[in-house]
Structure formats: C-alpha cells, structure tokens
Design an enzyme around this catalytic site. Structure first.
Site, PDB file in Angstrom:
ATOM      1  N   SER A 218      51.417 -63.449  70.869  1.00  0.00           N
ATOM      2  CA  SER A 218      51.730 -64.876  70.748  1.00  0.00           C
ATOM      3  C   SER A 218      50.476 -65.738  70.696  1.00  0.00           C
ATOM      4  CB  SER A 218      52.557 -65.285  71.969  1.00  0.00           C
ATOM      5  OG  SER A 218      52.663 -66.680  72.060  1.00  0.00           O
TER       6      SER A 218
ATOM      7  N   TYR B 288      53.384 -66.654  80.663  1.00  0.00           N
ATOM      8  CA  TYR B 288      53.900 -65.997  79.453  1.00  0.00           C
ATOM      9  C   TYR B 288      52.733 -65.588  78.546  1.00  0.00           C
ATOM     10  CZ  TYR B 288      55.646 -65.643  74.692  1.00  0.00           C
ATOM     11  OH  TYR B 288      55.872 -65.217  73.414  1.00  0.00           O
TER      12      TYR B 288
ATOM     13  N   LYS C 212      51.219 -61.712  77.529  1.00  0.00           N
ATOM     14  CA  LYS C 212      51.012 -61.200  76.159  1.00  0.00           C
ATOM     15  C   LYS C 212      49.547 -60.771  75.983  1.00  0.00           C
ATOM     16  CE  LYS C 212      55.124 -61.705  74.318  1.00  0.00           C
ATOM     17  NZ  LYS C 212      55.895 -60.609  73.710  1.00  0.00           N
TER      18      LYS C 212
END
Ligand code: UDP
Length: 313
Positions: free
Chosen positions: A111, A135, A139
């Site tokens: 991402s 988050y 990643k």
C-alpha cells in the site's frame, strides 16, 4: 489467492480464470463475500491465519497472490496489535507454509500507506517509508519480510503498492464492485450520497488547488492487469517493490464534479473537518511499473466512476 472473496481478489480471480489460469481461493469471508468468488475457482473456506487451511489451499499451486488482510486505517489506530498479528504474523506464517510446500512465488498487496506523509510528489519506490498508522506499518513490515525471504530463501516476490483503487468489473457471474461495510472510500460514498446523507468532504483547508485532498485513483481492472504482469515478471531470489497508481492526482472536489457528470445530477455534499491521518496529497510515480511490468493504466477517472455507478444500479 488469499482474500479471493474481497473487492480486488474476487476480480483478480475472474480475470485470471479468463486468461486461462487455474485459481484456488482461500478466504474466510469475514469481510469478503462468497458470491464474489468466481464459480470456476476452487474455493477453500478458511482463514490465511489457519496453517492447515493454507496447507489445503496451497498444495499444487505455483504462485500465491496475497490479498487477504485487515485494511481499515481507522481500525488499525484503535487495534494496532490486531494489525501486526493478522497482517504481519499471518503473512509470515503464509511464507512458512509456502516454504514447506516448495511454493516460491508471491505477489503481495502492499500500500501507498507505507510511505506516510510524503516529502515530495510524485512518490517513487525510493521515497522514505514513514507510515503514519499501524495499517501502513503492517504492510511495510511484510514488504521487509519479503526482501529478507528473497535473499535468505531465494523466493520470487513483488510487492505492489496500491494508491487509490476504484471501479468495478462486469463478469460472467455479474458485476463485482466495492462492498465494504462500513464504506469509507470516497468514490462509492460519492455515488451513494443523497440529500439526507450527503457526501462528507473531510477538510477544505488543505494546501491544495481547491483546499481538498488530492489522491491518485487507479481502475481496479488496470490494477489487476498489473498483478498478472507482475506474476510473469517474478524472478527467484528477488523482491521488487512497485507503485500502482495513475500518476495523476484529483482533489475530492474534482472527484465530486466528475461523479456529477457521470450520474447526471449534482452530488449532495457537506463540508466537515479533516479526517485524522489524511495526508494532503498522494500521487504515485508509475515509472517503475512501466519499466518492470510494461504496464500503464488505460482507464481514467470517468471510467472508474461510470463502472462503479453502473454496478450499483
Ligand atoms: N474522503 C472524503 N469523504 C469520504 C471519504 C473520503 O472527503 O466520505 C476523502 C479522504 O479524506 C481522502 C480522499 O477522500 O482525502 C480519499 O479517501 P479514501 O478513504 O477513498 O482513500 P485513502 O486516500 O484514505 O486511502
């Protein structure tokens, strides 16, 4: 295909089958939808956190596409441990099961959140990685793990760093589109806006052309075409990181104006405060994708909006 019942994984399954590949889907349908899975795929219902389910799904596979994981920025701030456990721990275990089964190729859904607030745009793969939420950090940790496994175990890996994915696809089993609950993404929310429940514009005082945030939107079909190209470009012992976007930025207001053109009516909006954690501008450099994958996106913002709109009717 972990996460093959999700928005992107479901479409990737159908597109790979159309291209002549055989696909096995592993998904526990905790956030995905079983009816999004192409009936031609072999479906193993189970979590990628469950080693025995991974084992069942992986036997005989040549390549893993790893879409599964937690993907809500807000939730990750509330539950950082969950994001480390699921996204990082789950991916590490998946790599272990791959190793046990001699499966050496993986394409991973990373991402743009790995970069955080950019110092300059467009963002290249060499830009600093300073994620601003768990988050993005989760990643990034998986990307780092893939680099390590490529050098230590000789696997072939590509991390695709998605910018803003939108659009829908008409398949032989109906339209596939974004069905998140709750829906936090701009384009589906713009298309769903009503006078009673207007689109909330998060911040109008950003340092951008019209005061609203600028993002780089890429059509989900273009994105999946890049996955298929990435699968063909995997090289044992190498891990590549590649941005996937369009290379262009659109402000929230520009997206709203484009949506009004597509739906033929004005979009009800309400200006509210900034959303926590939003950077002002995110635009990808897609030069590396062009170079390594011979890929350039061909579907523009209007096409994304129009496909998403038709899929909702
Ligand atoms: N956004 C908005 N209203 C919404 C959803 C999103 O104004 O209902 C804005 C958000 O602040 C961001 C942009 O639209 O600037 C894209 O947000 P989205 O959640 O789609 O993707 P993100 O960039 O967070 O991955």
């Amino acid at each position: 295909m972990t996460g093959g019942a999700g928005y992107i994984g479901g479409m990737a399954t159908s597109m790979l089958l159309d291209a002549g590949y055989r696909v096995r889907v592993l998904d526990d349908c905790s956030t995905g939808h079983a009816d999004a899975i192409d009936p031609r795929a072999h479906f193993v219902r189970g979590s990628f956190l469950d080693a025995s389910a991974v084992q069942e799904a992986i036997a005989g596979c040549d390549t893993v596409m790893h879409f599964a994981g937690k993907s809500l920025v807000g939730e990750s701030v509330q539950k950082p441990d969950l994001y480390m456990q699921v996204n990082v721990g789950g991916s590490a275990q998946l790599l272990n099961v791959m190793k046990e089964n001699n499966v050496k190729k993986i394409v991973f859904s990373s991402s743009a959140a790995t970069y955080g607030e950019p110092e300059e745009v467009p963002i290249t793969e060499k830009s600093p990685t300073k994620p601003t939420n768990p988050y993005g950090l989760s990643k990034l940790k998986v990307d780092q793990l893939l680099t390590q496994r490529a050098s230590e175990d000789g696997i072939a890996a590509i991390s695709l760093r998605y910018f803003n994915v939108a659009g829908a696809l008409n398949t032989s089993h109906g339209w596939l589109s974004e069905r998140h609950n709750p829906e936090t993404h701009l384009i589906p929310n713009v298309l769903k806006a009503t006078p009673e429940s207007p689109l909330q514009i998060f911040g109008t005082d950003w340092p951008t052309l019209d005061g609203t945030c600028v993002r780089d939107y890429v059509h989900v079909v273009d994105l999946i075409e890049a996955h298929i190209a990435a699968m063909k470009a995997l090289v044992l012992g190498k891990h590549e990181i590649i941005n996937l976007g369009s290379g262009d930025g659109y402000s929230v207001r520009q997206v709203v104006d484009a949506a009004a053109l597509v739906v033929g009516r004005s979009i009800p909006t309400a200006e509210v405060g900034r959303r926590a954690g939003d950077p002002a501008v995110l635009i990808a450099s897609v030069d590396r994708a062009k170079e390594l994958l011979s890929w350039t996106p061909t579907r523009n913002l209007l096409a994304m909006m129009s496909d998403a709109h038709v899929s909702l009717r």
